[in-house]
Write a protein that holds these residues in place. Structure first.
Motif, PDB file in Angstrom:
ATOM      1  N   PHE A  68      11.272 -90.892 -52.139  1.00  0.00           N
ATOM      2  CA  PHE A  68      10.895 -91.938 -52.382  1.00  0.00           C
ATOM      3  C   PHE A  68      10.803 -92.776 -50.854  1.00  0.00           C
ATOM      4  O   PHE A  68      11.599 -92.908 -50.312  1.00  0.00           O
ATOM      5  N   VAL A  69       9.496 -93.000 -50.485  1.00  0.00           N
ATOM      6  CA  VAL A  69       9.314 -93.832 -49.088  1.00  0.00           C
ATOM      7  C   VAL A  69       8.777 -95.162 -49.673  1.00  0.00           C
ATOM      8  O   VAL A  69       8.158 -95.572 -50.072  1.00  0.00           O
ATOM      9  N   ILE A  70       9.846 -96.256 -48.963  1.00  0.00           N
ATOM     10  CA  ILE A  70       9.718 -97.494 -49.526  1.00  0.00           C
ATOM     11  C   ILE A  70       9.434 -98.662 -48.080  1.00  0.00           C
ATOM     12  O   ILE A  70      10.481 -98.757 -47.670  1.00  0.00           O
ATOM     13  N   PRO A  71       8.284 -98.853 -47.768  1.00  0.00           N
ATOM     14  CA  PRO A  71       8.146 -99.928 -46.633  1.00  0.00           C
ATOM     15  C   PRO A  71       8.428-101.318 -47.283  1.00  0.00           C
ATOM     16  O   PRO A  71       8.163-101.540 -48.296  1.00  0.00           O
ATOM     17  N   ALA A  72       9.335-101.980 -46.697  1.00  0.00           N
ATOM     18  CA  ALA A  72       9.629-103.500 -47.016  1.00  0.00           C
ATOM     19  C   ALA A  72       9.508-104.259 -45.993  1.00  0.00           C
ATOM     20  O   ALA A  72      10.169-104.035 -44.718  1.00  0.00           O
ATOM     21  N   CYS A 103      13.950 -96.259 -46.768  1.00  0.00           N
ATOM     22  CA  CYS A 103      13.499 -97.375 -46.698  1.00  0.00           C
ATOM     23  C   CYS A 103      13.063 -97.718 -45.319  1.00  0.00           C
ATOM     24  O   CYS A 103      14.007 -97.648 -44.460  1.00  0.00           O
ATOM     25  N   VAL A 104      11.850 -98.480 -44.917  1.00  0.00           N
ATOM     26  CA  VAL A 104      11.631 -98.832 -43.897  1.00  0.00           C
ATOM     27  C   VAL A 104      11.593-100.313 -43.785  1.00  0.00           C
ATOM     28  O   VAL A 104      10.661-100.978 -44.414  1.00  0.00           O
ATOM     29  N   ASP A 105      12.582-101.048 -43.145  1.00  0.00           N
ATOM     30  CA  ASP A 105      12.677-102.244 -42.940  1.00  0.00           C
ATOM     31  C   ASP A 105      11.596-102.534 -41.769  1.00  0.00           C
ATOM     32  O   ASP A 105      11.944-102.435 -40.545  1.00  0.00           O
ATOM     33  N   ILE A 129      18.074 -95.789 -44.203  1.00  0.00           N
ATOM     34  CA  ILE A 129      17.481 -96.844 -43.975  1.00  0.00           C
ATOM     35  C   ILE A 129      16.894 -96.776 -42.564  1.00  0.00           C
ATOM     36  O   ILE A 129      17.578 -96.621 -41.435  1.00  0.00           O
ATOM     37  N   ILE A 130      15.649 -97.087 -42.318  1.00  0.00           N
ATOM     38  CA  ILE A 130      15.080 -97.586 -40.831  1.00  0.00           C
ATOM     39  C   ILE A 130      14.620 -98.748 -40.541  1.00  0.00           C
ATOM     40  O   ILE A 130      13.942 -99.573 -41.073  1.00  0.00           O
ATOM     41  N   VAL A 180       6.019 -93.748 -40.400  1.00  0.00           N
ATOM     42  CA  VAL A 180       7.538 -93.692 -40.059  1.00  0.00           C
ATOM     43  C   VAL A 180       8.356 -93.226 -41.056  1.00  0.00           C
ATOM     44  O   VAL A 180       9.358 -92.234 -40.937  1.00  0.00           O
ATOM     45  N   GLY A 181       8.244 -93.647 -42.467  1.00  0.00           N
ATOM     46  CA  GLY A 181       8.936 -93.252 -43.359  1.00  0.00           C
ATOM     47  C   GLY A 181       8.779 -91.978 -43.833  1.00  0.00           C
ATOM     48  O   GLY A 181       9.807 -90.917 -44.252  1.00  0.00           O
TER      49      GLY A 181
END
Length: 424
Positions: free
Chosen positions: A15-19, A45-47, A70-71, A84-85
């Motif tokens: 699961f790839v989540i941009p946030a 998760c990409v912060d 977490i990135i 990136v994710g």
């Protein structure tokens, strides 16, 4: 050819989540993944440069579950965050999830048979959730089943969108409503220009469909997409973001048209037309001004005189764009109406309930609703309330005026603006 099903295969889902500043919604999103009835999976998760507590919340989750990665990075936009994710994904399939959305708890379990088939893309059910709680279930627009490359070309690429009704998508272009083979989406995502913020999902999905050798359609495993007031306010207060929007519009048009040029000659012309309409579909919702002046003395693309007394129905993306343009170009909006008027008033918009339409004098009602099914539903509600004689006054989008020549003019306009900004 369809792969053999083996019960032993347990594909891993990434699961790839941009946030970005998603503190209000993250719990809902992450809990829907943590509660999955299927294992194994991982969350990346990409912060993307959040300035609220998004980063801290993600770290709290990661400290309690080793499946979180977490990135943290400087803000680079949604396309870059997804790149990136997805580059870090180790699963067999990737499922994008936006930080303000959620998925059904049985999503992965329901889609296990489709993952075992090994298709490059798996289309799933999609539920749109509006601010007033109204839910609209949608599917991909395709018949359930397995598609090989020839079927993708004939049944998918030639039917991306209904050419008569511009905003009726026959194939939904949201990445979040799909699962992708990991190596496949890693390759396709990297081909999308980072500057595309308008229609980035469309750009990526078209890239995927042009490259896919197989596709599976399953009317299950629901993804819940939320439309929230934050994004609406962002659209209303445009300010200095115009230049970025224009750059995004230009990049999207070039991306879509570039893909069509590489298609087999036997259906290249029709797909080019489909790509043009997809460009209109995305840009009108976020950069209407780019095309608005092409209407001359009429309101593009409705063909209604700018001097007419207008009731504008709809206060979503398209409605906001229309209201801004008509109000600042000499038009006369006597009423702005929407069934969800309370929600829009909370967002700072001067929107009234549909019942007010009977109290004002007007020439036309423009349906400023981007989604065709919702526009037709709202039109039918008005006809039921005010009588069938109203039908000649209600105007939906007119696709006949959305020509490739208009897109070419838009590109020239954007290039001229870009050159002017470079000189400055």
């Amino acid at each position: 050819m369809e792969a053999n099903l083996t019960q032993e295969v347990q594909p891993k889902v990434s699961f790839v989540i941009p946030a970005y500043n998603a503190e209000k919604y993250l719990d809902r999103c992450l809990q829907s993944i943590l509660g999955q009835t299927y294992q194994p999976w991982e969350i990346i998760c990409v912060d993307d440069g959040s300035t609220d507590s998004t980063g801290n919340l993600l770290e709290e989750y990661a400290s309690c579950d080793h499946r979180f990665r977490i990135i943290h990075q400087k803000n680079g936009g949604l396309v870059y965050a997804r790149k990136v994710g997805v580059a870090k994904a180790t699963g067999d399939y990737v499922s994008y999830v936006d930080a303000d959305d959620e998925i059904s708890l049985t999503r992965c379990e329901e889609l296990l048979p489709e993952m075992r088939r090994g298709a490059d893309i798996i289309f799933t059910d999609f539920v749109q959730v509006y601010g007033d709680g109204y839910q609209q279930k949608q599917n991909s627009g395709l018949t359930e089943g397995f598609y090989d490359r020839l079927s993708i070309e004939k049944k998918v690429l030639l039917n991306l969108i209904d050419e008569k009704y511009v905003f009726r998508q026959l194939v939904r272009n949201s990445l979040c409503g799909c699962l992708f083979k990991t190596k496949f989406i890693q390759m396709c995502q990297m081909k999308v220009d980072n500057s595309i913020s308008i229609g980035e999902g469309c750009a990526a999905m078209v890239t995927c469909l042009l490259a896919a050798q197989s596709l599976s359609v399953a009317h299950k495993g629901a993804y819940y997409y939320y439309k929230n007031n934050d994004s609406m306010c962002h659209q209303v207060n445009r300010g200095a973001e115009l230049l970025c929007q224009r750059q995004s519009s230009m990049a999207l048009i070039k991306h879509l048209q570039g893909g069509a040029r590489r298609l087999p000659l036997e259906f290249k012309e029709k797909v080019e037309r489909q790509m043009n309409i997809l460009a209109y579909n995305n840009i009108l919702l976020h950069d209407y001004e780019l095309f608005g002046e092409m209407g001359g003395e009429t309101i593009f693309p409705y063909g209604v005189p700018m001097t007419a007394k207008i009731v504008l129905y709809g206060a979503g993306s398209l409605g906001v764009q229309l209201y801004r343009f008509i109000s600042t170009h000499g038009g006369h909006i006597v009423l702005w109406s929407d069934r969800s008027y309370k929600k829009h008033r909370d967002a700072g918009l001067n929107v009234d309930p549909p019942e007010k339409i009977g109290e004002v004098e007007y020439d036309y009602i423009l349906m400023g609703i981007g989604q065709y099914e919702l526009a037709v539903g709202a039109r039918d509600e008005l006809l039921s309330a005010y009588g069938k004689e109203l039908s000649s006054k209600i105007k939906l989008l007119n696709s006949d005026v959305m020509t490739s020549e208009c897109l070419a003019m838009a590109l020239e306009k954007m290039k001229a603006e870009n050159d002017e900004n470079v000189i400055k």
